[in-house]
Enzyme design. Structure first.
Site, short mmCIF file in Angstrom:
data_model
loop_
_atom_site.label_atom_id
_atom_site.label_comp_id
_atom_site.label_asym_id
_atom_site.label_seq_id
_atom_site.Cartn_x
_atom_site.Cartn_y
_atom_site.Cartn_z
N HIS A 205 45.16 45.67 27.69
CA HIS A 205 45.40 44.44 28.45
C HIS A 205 45.24 43.15 27.65
CE1 HIS A 205 40.99 44.22 28.47
NE2 HIS A 205 41.11 42.96 28.84
C1 UD1 Z 1 40.73 38.06 31.37
C2 UD1 Z 1 39.89 37.57 30.19
C3 UD1 Z 1 39.68 38.73 29.23
C4 UD1 Z 1 39.09 39.93 29.93
C5 UD1 Z 1 39.93 40.31 31.14
C6 UD1 Z 1 39.25 41.40 31.91
C7 UD1 Z 1 40.17 35.23 29.47
C8 UD1 Z 1 40.78 34.35 28.46
N1 UD1 Z 1 40.59 36.52 29.46
O1 UD1 Z 1 42.00 38.44 30.87
O2 UD1 Z 1 38.79 38.31 28.20
O3 UD1 Z 1 39.05 41.00 29.03
O4 UD1 Z 1 40.08 39.16 31.99
O5 UD1 Z 1 40.12 42.14 32.66
O6 UD1 Z 1 39.37 34.80 30.25
N2 UD1 Z 1 46.46 38.80 37.38
C9 UD1 Z 1 46.66 39.40 38.60
N3 UD1 Z 1 45.60 39.51 39.44
C10 UD1 Z 1 44.37 39.05 39.13
C11 UD1 Z 1 44.17 38.43 37.90
C12 UD1 Z 1 45.23 38.32 37.02
O7 UD1 Z 1 47.76 39.83 38.92
O8 UD1 Z 1 43.45 39.20 39.95
C13 UD1 Z 1 47.59 38.71 36.42
C14 UD1 Z 1 48.31 37.38 36.45
O9 UD1 Z 1 49.67 37.63 36.19
C15 UD1 Z 1 47.70 36.66 35.28
C16 UD1 Z 1 47.40 37.77 34.28
O10 UD1 Z 1 47.08 38.89 35.10
O11 UD1 Z 1 48.54 35.69 34.73
C17 UD1 Z 1 46.28 37.46 33.33
O12 UD1 Z 1 45.08 37.09 34.02
P1 UD1 Z 1 43.95 36.20 33.29
O13 UD1 Z 1 42.77 36.08 34.16
O14 UD1 Z 1 44.55 34.95 32.77
O15 UD1 Z 1 43.58 37.01 32.01
P2 UD1 Z 1 43.26 38.54 31.82
O16 UD1 Z 1 44.32 39.12 30.98
O17 UD1 Z 1 42.93 39.16 33.11
N1 UDP Z 2 37.42 49.38 34.47
C1 UDP Z 2 37.60 49.77 35.79
N2 UDP Z 2 38.84 50.18 36.20
C2 UDP Z 2 39.90 50.23 35.34
C3 UDP Z 2 39.71 49.83 33.99
C4 UDP Z 2 38.46 49.41 33.59
O1 UDP Z 2 36.66 49.73 36.59
O2 UDP Z 2 40.99 50.63 35.76
C5 UDP Z 2 36.08 48.89 34.04
C6 UDP Z 2 35.49 49.58 32.85
O3 UDP Z 2 34.67 50.66 33.25
C7 UDP Z 2 34.68 48.48 32.18
C8 UDP Z 2 35.41 47.22 32.56
O4 UDP Z 2 36.27 47.55 33.63
O5 UDP Z 2 33.38 48.40 32.73
C9 UDP Z 2 36.20 46.67 31.39
O6 UDP Z 2 36.96 45.60 31.82
P1 UDP Z 2 38.22 45.06 31.02
O7 UDP Z 2 38.72 46.11 30.11
O8 UDP Z 2 39.14 44.49 32.03
O9 UDP Z 2 37.62 43.81 30.22
P2 UDP Z 2 36.89 43.65 28.82
O10 UDP Z 2 35.71 44.54 28.80
O11 UDP Z 2 37.90 43.97 27.75
O12 UDP Z 2 36.55 42.21 28.79
#
Ligand code: UD1
Ligand code: UDP
Length: 362
Positions: A205
Site C-alpha cells: 500500500h
Molecule cells: C496512510 C499513511 C501511511 C500508513 C497507512 C496505513 C500518511 C502519509 N500515510 O497511508 O503511513 O502506512 O495510512 O494504512 O499518513 N482511502 C479510502 N478509505 C479510507 C482511507 C483512504 O478509500 O478510509 C483511500 C483514498 O482513495 C485515499 C487513499 O486511500 O486517497 C490513501 O489514503 P491516505 O490516508 O492518504 O494514505 P494511506 O495510503 O492510507
Molecule cells: N492489518 C489488518 N488488516 C489488513 C491488513 C493489515 O488488520 O487487511 C493490520 C496489521 O495486522 C497491522 C496493521 O494493520 O497491525 C498494519 O497497517 P498498515 O500496513 O496499513 O500500515 P503501516 O504499518 O505500514 O503503517
C-alpha cells in the site's frame, strides 16, 4: 493528568489499543481525537469494535486529499479541540499525517507531546512517513522508543537523554492480547480454501510503490513469478490506495487472489499461518518477526532494521527476479529468530512514565 490521544489510521488504532486499555483499567482522564484520515469501515470502525475501544470524543472527518490539504485541515481541527480541552499531554503514534498534525498542533500550544514509536528512520526522505516521524520526534517532549537501537539513534541525532524512554513497541502488546481471540476467526482459512502453511500473504500500500505505475506493475510481476514457481495461493487484502491505483493504471495481477482489507483478528489468523509474507507495511514487518513467519519486504529500505538483524525479514525492492530470489532465501531460513520489539508490556510502561511525569505536578 488529562491526556489526549490523537489517531487517524488503521495502524494507529491497533498500536494505541494497548495504551487505551491500560488507561481505561486505571480510570485515567483521557479522550480520543480522531482525525478522520481513515474513514472506510474496514480501515477504521472495525478495529474500534473488534478491539473493544471506547468511542471517540471528536472526529474531524478530514478524509483524503493531498498531503498539505489533509495535514492543514487536521492542524486547524486539532488546534481547536486542544484549545477547548487543554490536556496536559498529547499522545501521537507512528508516522502518518495525523501523527505530524497532532504533534505540531500541540507543541505550538505549549502542550507536552509524547511520541509512541519514536525514531524509526528509513533515511529515505522521499517517503512521507520519514518526514512525519522526523518532525514528530522534534515536536515531542517524551520519545517512547521501541528498542535500544532506536534510543542510540535518537541520542546520535542530538535528542537529550531525559526525553527518551525505551518501552518496547505496543505492536507486541496488541498481538499478544489478541492472538487467542483470533482463534475464533480461524474459519477464514476454510472460507478462503487455505491450508496452514499452504499460502503466501501479501500487503502492498505504500505511496512509493503503488502510486508509480511501473513500480507497482513490476512488483505484481514478481508475485506472478512467485506464484508460478511455488504453485501456492497468494492472498492479497487490498488497501484502498492500491485498489484505486490498480484501477487507474489498468493493472490486473495474475496468480494473486485479491480480497477486501481484513479485520485485525482475521488478518492475524492469515499472518500467523502463512508460509511467508510479502509486504511493504511497517506493522506487518514487525508482526511477522514476532510471529516467526518469514517476511520479504517489497522496498529498498526499512525503518525496522531490527527485523533484518534478527533474520526474520529481507529487503527485495521492486524487481520481479529479486522478489523471487528473496522469497527462496527466506523459505530456507530457520524460524528461530528473537523478537526485538519487547515483552508485550509497552502500554503499561508508557502509562507509568506518563503518571510519574504528570501526576506529580497536580
Ligand atoms: C496512510 C499513511 C501511511 C500508513 C497507512 C496505513 C500518511 C502519509 N500515510 O497511508 O503511513 O502506512 O495510512 O494504512 O499518513 N482511502 C479510502 N478509505 C479510507 C482511507 C483512504 O478509500 O478510509 C483511500 C483514498 O482513495 C485515499 C487513499 O486511500 O486517497 C490513501 O489514503 P491516505 O490516508 O492518504 O494514505 P494511506 O495510503 O492510507
Ligand atoms: N492489518 C489488518 N488488516 C489488513 C491488513 C493489515 O488488520 O487487511 C493490520 C496489521 O495486522 C497491522 C496493521 O494493520 O497491525 C498494519 O497497517 P498498515 O500496513 O496499513 O500500515 P503501516 O504499518 O505500514 O503503517
Amino acid at each position: 493528568m488529562k491526556i489526549s490521544i490523537i489517531l487517524g489510521t488503521r495502524p494507529e488504532i491497533i498500536k494505541f489499543s494497548p495504551i487505551i486499555r491500560e488507561f481505561e483499567r486505571l480510570g485515567l482522564d483521557f479522550f480520543i481525537l480522531h482525525s478522520g484520515q481513515h474513514y472506510s469501515y474496514n480501515l477504521d470502525r472495525v478495529f474500534f469494535e473488534q478491539l473493544g475501544l471506547p468511542g471517540v470524543r471528536y472526529n474531524l472527518d478530514v478524509g483524503s486529499g493531498s498531503h498539505g490539504l489533509q495535514t492543514g485541515k487536521m492542524l486547524i481541527g486539532i488546534e481547536a479541540v486542544l484549545k477547548r480541552e487543554f490536556p496536559d499531554v498529547v499522545l501521537v503514534q507512528g508516522d502518518t499525517n495525523t501523527t505530524l498534525a497532532g504533534a505540531l498542533a500541540a507543541v505550538k500550544l505549549h502542550i507536552q507531546v509524547g511520541h509512541v514509536e519514536a525514531e524509526l528512520r528509513s533515511y529515505d526522505r522521499s517517503m512521507p512517513e520519514e518526514i512525519n516521524r522526523l518532525l514528530a520526534d522534534h515536536c515531542s517532549d517524551l520519545l517512547f522508543a521501541p528498542t535500544e537501537k532506536s534510543r542510540r539513534i535518537l541520542l546520535g541525532e542530538g535528542f537529550s537523554e531525559d526525553r527518551i524512554f525505551v518501552t518496547g513497541n505496543t505492536v507486541v502488546d496488541a498481538l499478544y492480547q489478541n492472538l487467542k481471540l483470533a482463534e475464533g476467526r480461524k474459519d477464514i482459512l476454510k472460507n478462503l480454501g487455505l491450508k496452514e502453511q499452504g499460502f503466501f500473504l501479501v500487503t502492498i500500500h505504500r505511496q512509493e510503490n503503488v502510486d508509480d505505475k511501473n513500480r507497482f506493475s513490476r512488483i505484481l510481476d514478481g508475485l506472478e513469478l512467485v506464484s508460478g514457481k511455488f504453485g501456492l495461493p497468494i492472498i492479497y487484502p487490498v488497501h484502498p490506495r492500491a485498489e484505486r491505483r490498480m484501477r487507474e493504471f489498468g493493472l490486473k495481477p495474475k496468480g494473486v487472489r485479491m480480497i477486501k482489507p481484513l479485520d485485525y483478528l482475521s488478518f492475524l489468523v492469515l499472518e500467523s499461518r502463512a508460509r511467508l509474507v510479502l509486504t511493504d507495511s511497517g506493522g506487518v514487518q514487525e508482526e511477522t518477526c514476532i510471529l516467526r513467519v518469514p517476511c520479504v519486504t517489497l522496498r529498498y529500505s526499512t525503518e525496522r532494521p531490527e527485523t533484518l538483524e534478527a533474520g526474520s525479514n529481507i529487503l527485495a525492492g521492486a524487481e520481479p527476479e529479486a522478489i523471487l530470489e528473496k522469497v527462496e532465501i527466506m523459505l530456507s531460513r530457520k524460524r528461530d529468530w528473537p523478537n526485538p520489539f519487547g515483552d508485550g508490556k509497552a502500554g503499561g510502561r508508557i502509562t507509568r512514565i506518563l503518571l510519574s511525569k504528570f501526576e506529580e505536578r497536580d
